[in-house]
Design a protein around this motif. Structure first.
Motif, PDB file in Angstrom:
ATOM      1  N   TYR A 146      13.963 -16.146 -11.712  1.00 17.84           N
ATOM      2  CA  TYR A 146      13.455 -15.619 -10.442  1.00 17.84           C
ATOM      3  C   TYR A 146      12.690 -14.323 -10.708  1.00 17.84           C
ATOM      4  O   TYR A 146      13.088 -13.514 -11.550  1.00 17.84           O
ATOM      5  CB  TYR A 146      14.611 -15.346  -9.475  1.00 17.84           C
ATOM      6  N   PHE A 147      11.600 -14.126  -9.978  1.00 18.58           N
ATOM      7  CA  PHE A 147      10.782 -12.928 -10.195  1.00 18.58           C
ATOM      8  C   PHE A 147      10.445 -12.258  -8.867  1.00 18.58           C
ATOM      9  O   PHE A 147      10.403 -12.893  -7.807  1.00 18.58           O
ATOM     10  CB  PHE A 147       9.488 -13.283 -10.947  1.00 18.58           C
ATOM     11  N   GLY A 148      10.197 -10.951  -8.948  1.00 22.83           N
ATOM     12  CA  GLY A 148       9.838 -10.169  -7.770  1.00 22.83           C
ATOM     13  C   GLY A 148       8.356 -10.263  -7.464  1.00 22.83           C
ATOM     14  O   GLY A 148       7.539 -10.617  -8.322  1.00 22.83           O
ATOM     15  N   GLN A 149       8.002  -9.905  -6.248  1.00 19.78           N
ATOM     16  CA  GLN A 149       6.621 -10.091  -5.790  1.00 19.78           C
ATOM     17  C   GLN A 149       5.619  -9.170  -6.483  1.00 19.78           C
ATOM     18  O   GLN A 149       4.421  -9.448  -6.490  1.00 19.78           O
ATOM     19  CB  GLN A 149       6.535  -9.869  -4.273  1.00 19.78           C
ATOM     20  N   ASN A 150       6.079  -8.090  -7.113  1.00 17.10           N
ATOM     21  CA  ASN A 150       5.160  -7.168  -7.793  1.00 17.10           C
ATOM     22  C   ASN A 150       5.057  -7.403  -9.297  1.00 17.10           C
ATOM     23  O   ASN A 150       4.394  -6.641  -9.995  1.00 17.10           O
ATOM     24  CB  ASN A 150       5.595  -5.711  -7.545  1.00 17.10           C
ATOM     25  N   VAL A 151       5.715  -8.441  -9.808  1.00 17.10           N
ATOM     26  CA  VAL A 151       5.637  -8.754 -11.237  1.00 17.10           C
ATOM     27  C   VAL A 151       4.404  -9.617 -11.476  1.00 17.10           C
ATOM     28  O   VAL A 151       4.239 -10.660 -10.842  1.00 17.10           O
ATOM     29  CB  VAL A 151       6.907  -9.492 -11.723  1.00 17.10           C
ATOM     30  N   ASP A 152       3.524  -9.185 -12.390  1.00 21.51           N
ATOM     31  CA  ASP A 152       2.291  -9.938 -12.622  1.00 21.51           C
ATOM     32  C   ASP A 152       2.582 -11.238 -13.372  1.00 21.51           C
ATOM     33  O   ASP A 152       3.578 -11.364 -14.089  1.00 21.51           O
ATOM     34  CB  ASP A 152       1.278  -9.087 -13.402  1.00 21.51           C
ATOM     35  N   ILE A 153       1.688 -12.206 -13.215  1.00 16.04           N
ATOM     36  CA  ILE A 153       1.924 -13.562 -13.726  1.00 16.04           C
ATOM     37  C   ILE A 153       1.997 -13.609 -15.247  1.00 16.04           C
ATOM     38  O   ILE A 153       2.775 -14.380 -15.816  1.00 16.04           O
ATOM     39  CB  ILE A 153       0.850 -14.540 -13.185  1.00 16.04           C
ATOM     40  N   SER A 166      -0.067 -22.403 -15.804  1.00 16.07           N
ATOM     41  CA  SER A 166       0.247 -22.191 -14.374  1.00 16.07           C
ATOM     42  C   SER A 166      -0.633 -21.076 -13.797  1.00 16.07           C
ATOM     43  O   SER A 166      -0.851 -20.037 -14.416  1.00 16.07           O
ATOM     44  CB  SER A 166       1.712 -21.809 -14.224  1.00 16.07           C
ATOM     45  N   LYS A 167      -1.146 -21.306 -12.594  1.00 14.76           N
ATOM     46  CA  LYS A 167      -1.937 -20.306 -11.870  1.00 14.76           C
ATOM     47  C   LYS A 167      -1.076 -19.458 -10.945  1.00 14.76           C
ATOM     48  O   LYS A 167      -1.529 -18.461 -10.385  1.00 14.76           O
ATOM     49  CB  LYS A 167      -3.032 -20.994 -11.045  1.00 14.76           C
ATOM     50  N   GLY A 168       0.159 -19.865 -10.808  1.00 20.47           N
ATOM     51  CA  GLY A 168       1.086 -19.136  -9.944  1.00 20.47           C
ATOM     52  C   GLY A 168       2.354 -19.941  -9.748  1.00 20.47           C
ATOM     53  O   GLY A 168       2.293 -21.146  -9.486  1.00 20.47           O
ATOM     54  N   PHE A 169       3.494 -19.306  -9.924  1.00 22.92           N
ATOM     55  CA  PHE A 169       4.774 -20.006  -9.810  1.00 22.92           C
ATOM     56  C   PHE A 169       5.288 -19.891  -8.376  1.00 22.92           C
ATOM     57  O   PHE A 169       5.162 -18.857  -7.739  1.00 22.92           O
ATOM     58  CB  PHE A 169       5.793 -19.393 -10.774  1.00 22.92           C
ATOM     59  N   LYS A 170       5.848 -20.992  -7.883  1.00 22.85           N
ATOM     60  CA  LYS A 170       6.360 -21.016  -6.502  1.00 22.85           C
ATOM     61  C   LYS A 170       7.778 -21.560  -6.473  1.00 22.85           C
ATOM     62  O   LYS A 170       8.170 -22.342  -7.308  1.00 22.85           O
ATOM     63  CB  LYS A 170       5.456 -21.870  -5.627  1.00 22.85           C
TER      64      LYS A 170
END
Length: 249
Positions: free
Chosen positions: A182-189, A245-249
């Motif tokens: 799990y990652f926080g919203q401010n952690v870059d990809i 991945s372009k972004g994890f959801k």
């Protein structure tokens, strides 16, 4: 310019002595006495103002130097971790590890086994990401390295890609395994990918990488490893899936 903070107090002390002598020796009511005392007072006020201006400039320089020192300390610990990691990875296998390798070979394992190739691919992808993007200077928090891996080596690897490890509290139990990140919203990809690949090269089968369900002050700049039975039946993520991945959801 660098010597002014040392010179100005001496100059002010000399003016103060001169002012004290002038007050004692000259009459304030006389023109000469008034002018002398006034001039010395003005010089002292001017020196004080000048010293304040100089001091403000040195505060800015001091802040820059403090930042440079902090960067040097980060650089030192980063390279110490790199050296420790290299030494740890190059250690000679003991009898137990040699016996394990022989046992796996007896089961039919080969050097190009899929599981071993996955670890190598994760390591290679991680090295490529580090070369392309470098390591972010912003350090994120990471917690939850399980006991199923060599935690010391894995934590050094995570610090080497820009993470600060949050230790478990005394009353907390170290998890045996992990399958979710799990990652926080401010952690870059890119940092998420490097954390995931560092864990995957250690043999941790990540089956889910997603944002924290609820953002809080404590997790917006953090990553946490966890185990969930809901993800246990999924197939592990591949190295390609993580890297592309372009972004994890």
């Amino acid at each position: 310019m660098e010597l002014l903070p040392y010179i100005l107090p001496i100059v002010m002390l000399m003016f103060a002595i001169g002012l004290a002598v002038a007050v004692k020796m000259l009459s304030i009511k006389s023109i000469i006495g008034g002018c002398t005392i006034g001039a010395l007072s003005l010089f002292m006020i001017g020196c004080s103002v000048f010293m304040m201006i100089i001091s403000s400039g040195f505060e800015a320089k001091l802040a820059v130097k403090n930042q440079e020192i902090a960067d040097m300390v980060d650089w030192k610990y980063k390279h110490m971790d790199e050296l420790s990691l290299i030494i740890g990875q190059q250690r000679i296998p003991d009898d137990e590890h040699v016996a394990l390798i022989k046992q796996l070979n007896s089961y039919g394992w080969q050097i190009n086994n899929y599981s071993i190739r996955l670890l190598k691919d994760a390591h290679q992808a991680l090295e490529t990401l580090k070369q392309e993007n470098g390591v972010a200077r912003t350090r994120y928090l990471l917690k939850g390295v399980p006991s199923s891996v060599d935690r010391k080596l894995v934590e050094m690897g995570l610090r080497n890609v820009g993470f600060r490890i949050v230790p478990f509290k005394e009353q907390e139990e170290v998890p045996e395994n992990a399958n979710a990140l799990y990652f926080g919203q401010n952690v870059d990809i890119d940092s998420i990918k490097m954390a995931a690949l560092t864990l995957m090269q250690a043999g941790i089968e990540l089956k889910s990488i997603k944002a924290f369900p609820k953002p809080t002050r404590g997790n917006v700049r953090a990553i946490k490893l966890d185990w969930s039975k809901y993800f246990d039946t999924r197939q592990p993520l591949t190295v390609v899936a993580v890297v592309e991945s372009k972004g994890f959801k």
